[in-house]
Design an enzyme around this catalytic site. Sequence first.
Site, short mmCIF file in Angstrom:
data_model
loop_
_atom_site.label_atom_id
_atom_site.label_comp_id
_atom_site.label_asym_id
_atom_site.label_seq_id
_atom_site.Cartn_x
_atom_site.Cartn_y
_atom_site.Cartn_z
N ALA A 9 0.79 -1.24 0.00
CA ALA A 9 0.00 0.00 0.00
C ALA A 9 0.82 1.28 0.00
CB ALA A 9 -0.93 0.00 1.21
N SER A 133 -0.92 -10.36 -12.95
CA SER A 133 -0.35 -9.46 -13.96
C SER A 133 -0.51 -10.13 -15.31
CB SER A 133 1.15 -9.20 -13.69
OG SER A 133 1.76 -8.56 -14.81
N TYR A 146 9.99 -13.59 -12.26
CA TYR A 146 8.77 -12.84 -11.99
C TYR A 146 7.58 -13.51 -12.69
CZ TYR A 146 5.58 -8.84 -11.67
OH TYR A 146 4.50 -8.03 -11.41
#
Length: 225
Positions: A9, A133, A146
């Site tokens: 955040a 993603s 990743y």
Amino acid sequence: MKSVIVTGATSGIGYELTKSLCEKGHKVVASGRNLERLTALQSQTGCEIVQADLADAEQVVDLFQVAVEKLGTLDVLINNAGMNTRKCHIDELTIEEFDQQYAVNLRAPAILSREALKVMKPQQSGQIINVVSTVAKRANETMSVYTAMKQGLAGFSAILMKEAQPHGIKVTSLFPGGTDTNFREADRPQYMHPKSVADTIALLLELPDDVVMHEMTFRPPVELE
């Protein structure tokens, strides 16, 4: 009003998401590593905060427990945090960065989802949103670790959906495309603004009770696939 945990955040999508949810009247616990940024976010939005390093499994469990104590209950878990140490070819990888990406991108959301089920199953309600993603749908050179971790999260999230839904728990796997955040080395103004992505995620909390969004892929207009 819903009680929500948001990881990652302190910047980018998670930062904008915390602001958006607080503006909508939700009770939010925002988590990140940078206490200074968390404190500033708390002053700006009125959210609760918990500092934690998701690379440490014990801190992940502690984060969840403290967050639920602050909220009093849990309606929504948003696994937003993610990281990529660097772009490099496979023969240049180090074990340390492999382990770090595994811990943050895959293990941490898995642990938090596990803990969330323990709270949500007895109440027969809840929502878990995993920010994956579009990298998980592609095979980009220099992005092997990743990509592997995000594909792993997508697989985990798909099974989580099947195990959770019979208990009244909604699970969504999100596949956002290019976003102009500090995650990238250079500015990408043609990509989605983090606030645009955050506002899109926030809409999932407003879907009718008889609708479950299992997966959602969304991209900036400049991206065609």
